[in-house]
Enzyme design. Structure first.
Site, PDB file in Angstrom:
ATOM      1  N   ALA A  81     -48.430  14.004  16.483  1.00 29.65           N
ATOM      2  CA  ALA A  81     -47.746  14.652  15.364  1.00 29.65           C
ATOM      3  C   ALA A  81     -47.048  15.923  15.832  1.00 29.65           C
ATOM      4  O   ALA A  81     -47.594  16.692  16.614  1.00 29.65           O
ATOM      5  CB  ALA A  81     -48.755  14.989  14.276  1.00 29.65           C
ATOM      6  N   ARG A 127      -4.217   9.251  -8.541  1.00 28.48           N
ATOM      7  CA  ARG A 127      -5.463   9.440  -9.293  1.00 28.48           C
ATOM      8  C   ARG A 127      -6.702   9.603  -8.409  1.00 28.48           C
ATOM      9  O   ARG A 127      -7.750   9.996  -8.893  1.00 28.48           O
ATOM     10  CB  ARG A 127      -5.658   8.282 -10.274  1.00 28.48           C
ATOM     11  CG  ARG A 127      -4.789   8.439 -11.516  1.00 28.48           C
ATOM     12  CD  ARG A 127      -5.237   7.515 -12.609  1.00 28.48           C
ATOM     13  NE  ARG A 127      -4.760   6.158 -12.401  1.00 28.48           N
ATOM     14  CZ  ARG A 127      -5.379   5.080 -12.846  1.00 28.48           C
ATOM     15  NH1 ARG A 127      -6.513   5.182 -13.497  1.00 28.48           N
ATOM     16  NH2 ARG A 127      -4.868   3.888 -12.629  1.00 28.48           N
ATOM     17  N   ALA A 141     -52.621  18.910  23.430  1.00 24.09           N
ATOM     18  CA  ALA A 141     -51.956  19.355  22.205  1.00 24.09           C
ATOM     19  C   ALA A 141     -51.464  20.780  22.353  1.00 24.09           C
ATOM     20  O   ALA A 141     -52.074  21.597  23.037  1.00 24.09           O
ATOM     21  CB  ALA A 141     -52.920  19.242  21.034  1.00 24.09           C
ATOM     22  N   THR A 145       6.807  -2.986  -7.150  1.00 22.25           N
ATOM     23  CA  THR A 145       6.183  -3.983  -6.269  1.00 22.25           C
ATOM     24  C   THR A 145       7.212  -4.987  -5.722  1.00 22.25           C
ATOM     25  O   THR A 145       7.102  -5.435  -4.582  1.00 22.25           O
ATOM     26  CB  THR A 145       5.063  -4.732  -7.010  1.00 22.25           C
ATOM     27  OG1 THR A 145       5.544  -5.152  -8.298  1.00 22.25           O
ATOM     28  CG2 THR A 145       3.844  -3.858  -7.225  1.00 22.25           C
ATOM     29  N   ASN A 190      -2.769 -10.713 -14.827  1.00 21.90           N
ATOM     30  CA  ASN A 190      -2.259 -10.823 -13.461  1.00 21.90           C
ATOM     31  C   ASN A 190      -3.061  -9.920 -12.529  1.00 21.90           C
ATOM     32  O   ASN A 190      -3.123  -8.707 -12.729  1.00 21.90           O
ATOM     33  CB  ASN A 190      -0.785 -10.394 -13.452  1.00 21.90           C
ATOM     34  CG  ASN A 190      -0.194 -10.400 -12.057  1.00 21.90           C
ATOM     35  OD1 ASN A 190      -0.640 -11.147 -11.184  1.00 21.90           O
ATOM     36  ND2 ASN A 190       0.815  -9.549 -11.851  1.00 21.90           N
ATOM     37  N   ASN A 226     -34.051  19.041  23.601  1.00 23.60           N
ATOM     38  CA  ASN A 226     -33.039  18.338  24.400  1.00 23.60           C
ATOM     39  C   ASN A 226     -31.756  19.134  24.586  1.00 23.60           C
ATOM     40  O   ASN A 226     -30.860  18.695  25.281  1.00 23.60           O
ATOM     41  CB  ASN A 226     -32.702  16.991  23.743  1.00 23.60           C
ATOM     42  CG  ASN A 226     -32.150  17.159  22.348  1.00 23.60           C
ATOM     43  OD1 ASN A 226     -32.488  18.105  21.652  1.00 23.60           O
ATOM     44  ND2 ASN A 226     -31.298  16.253  21.934  1.00 23.60           N
ATOM     45  N   ALA A 284       0.832  -1.206   0.000  1.00 25.16           N
ATOM     46  CA  ALA A 284       0.000   0.000   0.000  1.00 25.16           C
ATOM     47  C   ALA A 284       0.864   1.253   0.000  1.00 25.16           C
ATOM     48  O   ALA A 284       0.531   2.266   0.590  1.00 25.16           O
ATOM     49  CB  ALA A 284      -0.923   0.001   1.213  1.00 25.16           C
TER      50      ALA A 284
HETATM   51  C1  UD1 Z   1       0.643  -4.534 -10.991  1.00 29.51           C
HETATM   52  C2  UD1 Z   1       1.305  -5.754 -11.637  1.00 29.51           C
HETATM   53  C3  UD1 Z   1       0.515  -6.151 -12.888  1.00 29.51           C
HETATM   54  C4  UD1 Z   1      -0.914  -6.433 -12.526  1.00 29.51           C
HETATM   55  C5  UD1 Z   1      -1.539  -5.224 -11.814  1.00 29.51           C
HETATM   56  C6  UD1 Z   1      -2.879  -5.598 -11.274  1.00 29.51           C
HETATM   57  C7  UD1 Z   1       3.687  -5.522 -11.156  1.00 29.51           C
HETATM   58  C8  UD1 Z   1       5.000  -5.181 -11.684  1.00 29.51           C
HETATM   59  N1  UD1 Z   1       2.658  -5.407 -11.978  1.00 29.51           N
HETATM   60  O1  UD1 Z   1       0.789  -3.466 -11.908  1.00 29.51           O
HETATM   61  O2  UD1 Z   1       1.090  -7.315 -13.474  1.00 29.51           O
HETATM   62  O3  UD1 Z   1      -1.669  -6.745 -13.693  1.00 29.51           O
HETATM   63  O4  UD1 Z   1      -0.717  -4.827 -10.703  1.00 29.51           O
HETATM   64  O5  UD1 Z   1      -3.508  -4.452 -10.763  1.00 29.51           O
HETATM   65  O6  UD1 Z   1       3.577  -5.902 -10.001  1.00 29.51           O
HETATM   66  N2  UD1 Z   1       3.115  -0.590  -4.584  1.00 29.51           N
HETATM   67  C9  UD1 Z   1       3.985  -0.408  -3.527  1.00 29.51           C
HETATM   68  N3  UD1 Z   1       5.239   0.032  -3.752  1.00 29.51           N
HETATM   69  C10 UD1 Z   1       5.698   0.298  -5.005  1.00 29.51           C
HETATM   70  C11 UD1 Z   1       4.830   0.109  -6.088  1.00 29.51           C
HETATM   71  C12 UD1 Z   1       3.542  -0.347  -5.850  1.00 29.51           C
HETATM   72  O7  UD1 Z   1       3.597  -0.642  -2.372  1.00 29.51           O
HETATM   73  O8  UD1 Z   1       6.855   0.688  -5.134  1.00 29.51           O
HETATM   74  C13 UD1 Z   1       1.761  -1.086  -4.322  1.00 29.51           C
HETATM   75  C14 UD1 Z   1       0.696  -0.107  -4.745  1.00 29.51           C
HETATM   76  O9  UD1 Z   1       0.318   0.724  -3.653  1.00 29.51           O
HETATM   77  C15 UD1 Z   1      -0.457  -1.022  -5.147  1.00 29.51           C
HETATM   78  C16 UD1 Z   1       0.257  -2.267  -5.645  1.00 29.51           C
HETATM   79  O10 UD1 Z   1       1.552  -2.236  -5.107  1.00 29.51           O
HETATM   80  O11 UD1 Z   1      -1.230  -1.390  -4.039  1.00 29.51           O
HETATM   81  C17 UD1 Z   1       0.293  -2.356  -7.156  1.00 29.51           C
HETATM   82  O12 UD1 Z   1       1.047  -1.287  -7.667  1.00 29.51           O
HETATM   83  P1  UD1 Z   1       0.682  -0.611  -9.056  1.00 29.51           P
HETATM   84  O13 UD1 Z   1       1.655   0.477  -9.298  1.00 29.51           O
HETATM   85  O14 UD1 Z   1      -0.745  -0.287  -9.124  1.00 29.51           O
HETATM   86  O15 UD1 Z   1       0.997  -1.804 -10.072  1.00 29.51           O
HETATM   87  P2  UD1 Z   1       0.506  -1.916 -11.543  1.00 29.51           P
HETATM   88  O16 UD1 Z   1       1.411  -1.135 -12.415  1.00 29.51           O
HETATM   89  O17 UD1 Z   1      -0.928  -1.662 -11.630  1.00 29.51           O
END
Ligand code: UD1
Ligand code: MG
Length: 448
Positions: free
Chosen positions: A362, A18, A405, A80, A169, A368, A12
């Protein structure tokens, strides 16, 4: 397979740009509960040994919302794969299943999570795949000739042929704790986004002879929320499902698409809910009750066979007994209304207790609040409050008492008494006719 220990890692740290919000993305509510709370309800069913959340900005907001959760900070956010690395210390020596989830993908069912953990019995990495109506920019799952998962390719890096693949994915993965961090160390950022892709784990695991498997999900179960529009879509999915559940449990919804539930709404059997009803948090409705059109309820208990609305507003602390009636344009707050009592029209009853079978006329208002403090009104069993009465709290109307009333009641009324505060009515026979005659003559003289 014997149930193995599970650790959950919720990512997270993304900026959630956005959403255009000062509130952390995963704290935006769906049906009144932070979206990540929905996810954590599901993970809780797996009774995880460790629950870790990787956060970036907004850590304090998350810690305040979930005081017991262990948070690790990823700064800067390099992808990620980089994010999961921050769970390394917390998972030192952990060899069970590690379930990696996204905080903004709140509807993954516990059963799906369990299926993924179970699939680790004969796989080294399990990916949750789905086939969306519009594969858009999701990463694609590339399967080999034998149908086994060989790798994941991100949309940005995919060839046209790979982009034509519809199996996508979801982002959710299950891996084994004992090898996870060694494998993560091999991820590089040599790709179109210059990010450390978690998805590269699939090829890395396979390169060391491991097996990758796919578990399939419904598109609605893996919906990701990146914008207010997607938040509304998630809300719509939640509501659609909750309405279906309510009906399956024996609740009549005359126009289901117009009824909005809270995550915690509890409904008995043979409850009827008319169109355009909104439930805020903390509402319980007992069997046979009717919630009539255009009512709004929050923090309220509705007793068996009670009738609420149309156009009623039940606010927190409202407790309605059996067969109670609360009618149109009635607002209640911190009000205990005992069995069989009626508040049928145009009233405000707050900080009050209404005895069994009492009838509130009514336009009765409990006054209060004096601008500084709140005071209580107590109305005894079988009391009758005449229409347009102001009950100036603190005040008690005794059992079986009657209030005339139009009264403003500021002193207690003893049991069985009549209390009335309006001035005596006088009558002047013929006065109206004489008045009209004089006035007509005056008007004629003026216009002559
Ligand atoms: C990711 C997947 C993609 C998948 C998609 C589904 C990878 C590389 N790609 O892409 O294959 O189809 O999700 O929605 O994983 N986050 C972090 N730290 C970071 C980056 C992201 O905590 O450095 C968290 C974000 O807060 C989010 C989640 O990881 O909750 C996914 O990150 P996001 O940037 O949305 O990945 P996508 O590019 O959508
Ligand atoms: Mg995303």
């Amino acid at each position: 397979m014997a149930s193995q220990s599970v650790a959950t890692v919720i990512l997270a740290a993304g900026k959630g740009t956005r959403m255009r919000s000062d509130v952390h993305k995963v704290l935006h509510p769906i049906a009144g509960k932070p979206m990540v709370g929905h996810l954590m309800d599901a993970t809780a069913e797996l009774e995880p040994t460790f629950e870790i959340m990787v956060v970036g900005a907004g850590r304090d907001q998350l810690q305040a919302a979930f005081p017991k959760l262990s948070l690790v900070t990823q700064d800067p956010q390099l992808g990620t794969g980089h994010a999961v690395g921050f769970a390394r210390d917390a998972l030192q020596g952990f060899s069970g299943a590690v379930l990696i989830l996204y905080g903004d993908t709140p509807f993954v069912p516990a059963a799906t999570m369990r299926a993924m953990v179970d699939a680790l019995a004969d796989a080294d990495i399990v990916v949750l795949g789905f086939t969306p109506q519009d594969p858009g920019r999701y990463g694609r799952l590339i399967l080999g000739e034998d149908g086994a998962l060989t790798r994941i390719v991100e949309f940005k890096d995919a060839t046209d042929a790979e982009r034509a693949v519809t199996l996508c994915n979801s982002g959710v993965m299950a891996v084994r704790g004992d090898k996870l961090f060694q494998d993560l160390d091999q991820i590089t950022n040599e790709n179109a986004a210059r990010e450390y892709y978690l998805t590269d784990l699939v090829s890395i695991v396979r390169a060391r002879g491991g097996r990758a498997a796919v578990v399939h999900a419904e598109e609605n179960d893996v919906l990701g929320v990146n914008s207010r529009e997607e938040l509304a879509k998630a809300e719509a999915i939640f509501q659609m499902r909750r309405r279906g559940e309510a009906m399956a449990q024996g609740v009549t919804l005359i126009s289901p698409e117009t009824v909005f539930f809270s995550h915690d709404t509890r409904l008995g059997r043979d409850v009827t809910i008319e169109p355009n009803v909104v439930f805020g948090p903390g509402v319980t409705v007992e069997d046979y009750a009717q919630i009539r059109a255009f009512s709004h309820l929050e923090g309220a208990h509705v007793g068996r066979s009670a009738i609420v609305g149309p156009y009623a507003r039940l606010r927190p602390g409202t407790v309605l007994g059996e067969r109670v009636k609360v009618g149109n344009f009635v607002e209640t707050k911190k009000a205990k209304v005992a069995d069989g009592a009626k508040i049928n029209h145009l009233s405000y009853v707050g900080d009050a207790s209404v005895g069994p079978r009492a009838n509130i006329g009514a336009g009765t208002i409990t006054c209060n609040y004096d601008g500084f403090f709140k005071y209580e009104t107590v109305i005894g069993a079988d009391a009758f409050i005449g229409s347009n009465t102001a009950l100036i709290a603190p005040v008690r109307v005794g059992e079986g008492a009657i209030v005339g009333a139009g009264s403003a009641i500021s002193k207690d009324v003893v049991d069985g008494a009549l209390a009335i505060t309006r001035s005596a009515q006088t009558a002047k026979p013929g006065w109206a006719a004489r008045f009209r005659e004089i006035m007509r003559a005056r008007k004629e003289k003026k216009s002559a």
